[in-house]
Each structure stands twice: as C-alpha cells, then as structure tokens.
Design a protein around this motif. Sequence first.
Motif, PDB file in Angstrom:
ATOM      1  N   GLN A  75      62.406  -4.412  43.735  1.00  0.00           N
ATOM      2  CA  GLN A  75      63.176  -3.053  43.810  1.00  0.00           C
ATOM      3  C   GLN A  75      63.738  -2.755  45.195  1.00  0.00           C
ATOM      4  O   GLN A  75      64.952  -2.108  45.189  1.00  0.00           O
ATOM      5  N   GLN A  76      63.174  -3.313  46.211  1.00  0.00           N
ATOM      6  CA  GLN A  76      63.737  -3.015  47.631  1.00  0.00           C
ATOM      7  C   GLN A  76      65.050  -3.901  47.738  1.00  0.00           C
ATOM      8  O   GLN A  76      66.025  -3.434  48.454  1.00  0.00           O
ATOM      9  N   LEU A  77      64.954  -5.122  47.377  1.00  0.00           N
ATOM     10  CA  LEU A  77      66.330  -5.829  47.416  1.00  0.00           C
ATOM     11  C   LEU A  77      67.296  -5.222  46.681  1.00  0.00           C
ATOM     12  O   LEU A  77      68.580  -5.267  46.993  1.00  0.00           O
ATOM     13  N   VAL A  78      67.162  -4.726  45.551  1.00  0.00           N
ATOM     14  CA  VAL A  78      68.067  -4.090  44.710  1.00  0.00           C
ATOM     15  C   VAL A  78      68.874  -2.878  45.566  1.00  0.00           C
ATOM     16  O   VAL A  78      69.692  -2.458  45.486  1.00  0.00           O
ATOM     17  N   GLU A  79      67.753  -1.931  45.987  1.00  0.00           N
ATOM     18  CA  GLU A  79      68.446  -0.880  46.777  1.00  0.00           C
ATOM     19  C   GLU A  79      69.089  -1.187  47.875  1.00  0.00           C
ATOM     20  O   GLU A  79      70.188  -0.450  48.295  1.00  0.00           O
ATOM     21  N   ALA A  80      68.729  -2.303  48.559  1.00  0.00           N
ATOM     22  CA  ALA A  80      69.763  -2.842  49.690  1.00  0.00           C
ATOM     23  C   ALA A  80      70.898  -3.437  49.249  1.00  0.00           C
ATOM     24  O   ALA A  80      71.956  -3.217  50.178  1.00  0.00           O
ATOM     25  N   THR A  81      71.039  -4.084  48.124  1.00  0.00           N
ATOM     26  CA  THR A  81      72.120  -4.503  47.691  1.00  0.00           C
ATOM     27  C   THR A  81      73.016  -3.445  47.302  1.00  0.00           C
ATOM     28  O   THR A  81      74.265  -3.348  47.434  1.00  0.00           O
TER      29      THR A  81
ATOM     30  N   VAL B  42      77.407  -2.835  46.349  1.00  0.00           N
ATOM     31  CA  VAL B  42      77.418  -3.517  45.163  1.00  0.00           C
ATOM     32  C   VAL B  42      76.519  -2.946  44.144  1.00  0.00           C
ATOM     33  O   VAL B  42      75.346  -2.626  44.179  1.00  0.00           O
ATOM     34  N   PRO B  43      77.184  -2.186  43.270  1.00  0.00           N
ATOM     35  CA  PRO B  43      76.363  -1.615  42.102  1.00  0.00           C
ATOM     36  C   PRO B  43      75.606  -2.486  41.139  1.00  0.00           C
ATOM     37  O   PRO B  43      75.840  -3.360  40.657  1.00  0.00           O
ATOM     38  N   THR B  44      74.279  -2.471  41.450  1.00  0.00           N
ATOM     39  CA  THR B  44      73.197  -3.094  40.812  1.00  0.00           C
ATOM     40  C   THR B  44      72.189  -2.516  40.060  1.00  0.00           C
ATOM     41  O   THR B  44      71.858  -1.409  40.174  1.00  0.00           O
TER      42      THR B  44
ATOM     43  N   GLN C  86      66.506 -12.940  45.738  1.00  0.00           N
ATOM     44  CA  GLN C  86      67.188 -12.424  47.146  1.00  0.00           C
ATOM     45  C   GLN C  86      68.333 -13.326  47.294  1.00  0.00           C
ATOM     46  O   GLN C  86      69.514 -12.932  47.910  1.00  0.00           O
ATOM     47  N   GLU C  87      68.321 -14.644  47.249  1.00  0.00           N
ATOM     48  CA  GLU C  87      69.687 -15.481  47.428  1.00  0.00           C
ATOM     49  C   GLU C  87      70.788 -15.313  46.699  1.00  0.00           C
ATOM     50  O   GLU C  87      71.886 -15.145  46.947  1.00  0.00           O
ATOM     51  N   ALA C  88      70.515 -14.913  45.142  1.00  0.00           N
ATOM     52  CA  ALA C  88      71.458 -14.521  44.300  1.00  0.00           C
ATOM     53  C   ALA C  88      71.879 -13.030  44.843  1.00  0.00           C
ATOM     54  O   ALA C  88      73.415 -13.307  44.696  1.00  0.00           O
ATOM     55  N   LEU C  89      71.404 -12.419  44.887  1.00  0.00           N
ATOM     56  CA  LEU C  89      71.890 -11.054  45.407  1.00  0.00           C
ATOM     57  C   LEU C  89      72.884 -11.339  46.815  1.00  0.00           C
ATOM     58  O   LEU C  89      73.870 -10.500  46.926  1.00  0.00           O
ATOM     59  N   ALA C  90      72.225 -12.046  47.638  1.00  0.00           N
ATOM     60  CA  ALA C  90      73.058 -12.227  48.878  1.00  0.00           C
ATOM     61  C   ALA C  90      74.383 -12.852  48.626  1.00  0.00           C
ATOM     62  O   ALA C  90      75.408 -12.358  49.245  1.00  0.00           O
TER      63      ALA C  90
END
Length: 456
Positions: free
Chosen positions: A318-324, A329-331, A355-359
């Motif tokens: 959830q933290q990864l999505v919020e950072a994205t 980037v709308p995620t 993490q790698e995919a969102l990066a």
Amino acid sequence: MSTGSSSPGTPPLARLRALVRRVVPAPARAPLHALGVALATPTRPGVPLFADASSVWVRRLPYFVACVFVAVLLPVTVTVLTQEYQGNAAVAGVLATAQTAPLLLAVTRPLQAWWIVLSADLVGALVLLGADGTPGQQWPWTPMAVVGYLALMLAVGLREPRRTLIGVWLVTGVAGWLCELIAPRFSEPIHVVLFVLSGVVLLLTGTLRARGDAQRRLVEQETISEGERARRTLLEERARIARELHDVVAHHMSVITVQADSAPYRIPGLPDAAREEFGSIAASARESLAEMRRLLAVLRSEGTEGERAPQPGLDRVQQLVEATVRAGVPTELSLAAELGDVPQAVDLSAYRIVQEALANVVRHAPGAPTLVSVRPDEDGVWLTVLVVNGASEERGSRRTPVEDGGTGHGLVGMRERVRLTGGTLDTGPLPDGGFRVAARLPLSTSAAASTKGSTS
C-alpha cells in the motif's frame, strides 16, 4: 528562435551533414550513407573492397570503377604511346595492358597490383628512352600512367597499414629520382608531381582507414562492455537476493535453535537420547547460523546500512502505491483481504516485484494509469502478482523512483527472484502501448517442486 542555420560553434562535419540533409533528397541519402559506412570500414586482406557494405551497389562499386579506369586508360595509353611518343604499336599494347589491367586486381589485392604497375611503369620509362617522340613529352611517367597510379593509390590506402603506405610512397619517390639520374635530359617535374599527389592520396585514404579501425575497435569494446555490464548486473542482483534471503533463513534457523535448546525444559520426562538429539540439532543450527553470518559478511562487503534494515513484505505494498501516486502515476491497488500464510521468501519477492514494476512505470511511462493486483488463487497454492500499465500520458512529468530501496535492475531482478522461489514470470508490451508484469509465486513447497520438475 531557430533560423535553420548552424550555430558558429557547430563542428564542420555536423554542418556538412546538415547541408547534405537539406540539399540531397531523402531517397538518395541511403546510398550515400552506405558508401560512407563502407569507406569507414577496413577491408580484410584478400577480401574485395567494400565487401562488408550492406548495399549491393556499394559492394559492386569498386569493380565498376576499376573497369571504367581500364576501359578508358588502356586505349588512350596505346594511342598516346604510338602517336605522341612514336613507339612500336605492339610494344605500346603490351605496356598499356601491363600498366592498366592490374587495376582490376587492386579490388582484392592492391599491393600486388602496385608491384606490377610500378614495374610496368619503370619498364615503360626505359622503353620510351629509345622512342623518337619522347623529347618534349612527359617522362618518366606518362599522363595516363599518373592517372592510373593515383587510382591504384586509392585502393592501396584503403587496404594496407600505415607502415606499408609509407614504404609505397618512398619507393615511388625513389623510382622517379632514379629515372632522373638515368636520363636527366628527358626528366620532367612529372615525377615530383606524382610523388606529392600519391602522398596526399595515401594520407587521406590511410587516415580514413585508421578511423575505420578505431570505430571497429570501439564497437567491439562496446559489445564486450555491454556483455560485462549485463553479467555484473546479474551477479549484483543475485548477491542482493542472497543477502535478503539470509534474513529469512536466519529467522527460521534461530527459531529452530531456540526450540531445540528449550525442548528438554518444556517437555518433562524426556529420554536422554532425545535430549542428546535436541542438543545436536541446536548445535547444528548454531553452526549453520555462524556459517551464514560469515557468508553474509562477504556479500555485504560493499553493502549499505539500509540493507541491514528489516526486509519488507506485502504489508507495505500500500505504501508503494501511495508513493507511485505522489510521483504522478494514477495507480489502483487490488490486494486480497486474506493472503493466508505467505512464506517469507515469497512475501519479500512479491514486494520487490511490485516495487521494480512500479519504478519502471514511473521511469518509462510517466502518467500511465496502472493497476496492481496481489491475490492467491482459489486453491491457495499460488500467489499471483500482476502490474499492468497503459500508454504514457505525461511525457514531461518527473521520473522519481518509487522508493530508494529498489534494486535498479528491473526485469533481471524479477526473473532471478521468481526463479529462486520456483515460480513463473510473464512480461511484455501490450497492444495499446502499455506493459504487463505477471508473476506466479508458490505458496507451498509442493507447488514450487512441481514447477521446477516441469521446467527441468
């Protein structure tokens, strides 16, 4: 505001290229580019000039040029030797053939052709000493011999190394000087002109060849460097995975050690043989932990303090999505409410894959709508991790990594993690311009074993 002209600081070669783009039509640029590449590519001994060119007409160009020179110089040489120098017609025909026909050989073996032409020119100079029309004419080299010799220098310069070119140039000068010593009354400045012009031609073509050699070595070095870079990336990612898995395995080994040590106190009436067995298990576990710590010290010799932090898991997706989302980037996240008992290795690998995919989405497809889905299958045997993004909508947006903890190795790290856990990975572009990352990770040892067995 651009005016269409090059700035004063633009290099001359860049200006010339810009001028060619404006003046030469687009269909004619491809042959010119192929010819330029062929000129910059050194030719191997015994191989025709421009043999490595991609264009057919460029590969045939040396033969065409050589045939044109022979077809023009042969009859003209015979005519000039018989009419201007008043030589014998048969001798003139032999000399003309010996001086011009080797130009065909120069396409594949220019140095051998040079020896033949130089010898024929020297013999012709000696023969012309007895001709009635030689006084007042160019000697020792006739005008046709000069033209053919310079054409031969083009082939020699594009093929031979610098040391050979210097030798050819010096022999040319010595041959003219010897002829002047033999018959100074017939000598004309033509041998000086040939000496200077042949040096200029050899210098230009030799420089072009040296540039081609340098470019070829640069391409080879870049190819080697790219292979080494890929290998280093793979090794770095494997070392990182090993460091992370140490924390997972060390936790279980610590639990085994504690349970084995405390078993004689927790279980009353334990036989002596069982106590010894538990003691042996605890000792083996402690020895394994010590070995792992020594291995970890080697793997972390170039590590950072951040790698000693507790390893993340799916609870931080959830933290990864919020950072994205903060990165522009709308995620959307679809995370199963109950994931069940997820092995620590799978938990860590799933987090790193997301993490790698969102990066990668932030770096390569800024602004693209993205979907993240993490959920087990109906049987609870496999965990599916899916990251799908659409086409990029914000080309000029910022490209900030999702978290500083990313490995930076993208698909290489994903494949290594999936292979380690015994899962499968499917990645690739989508028809709408987006990209898809789908990983299947085993939630049980039986599923991982079946996958490894099917792929072996």
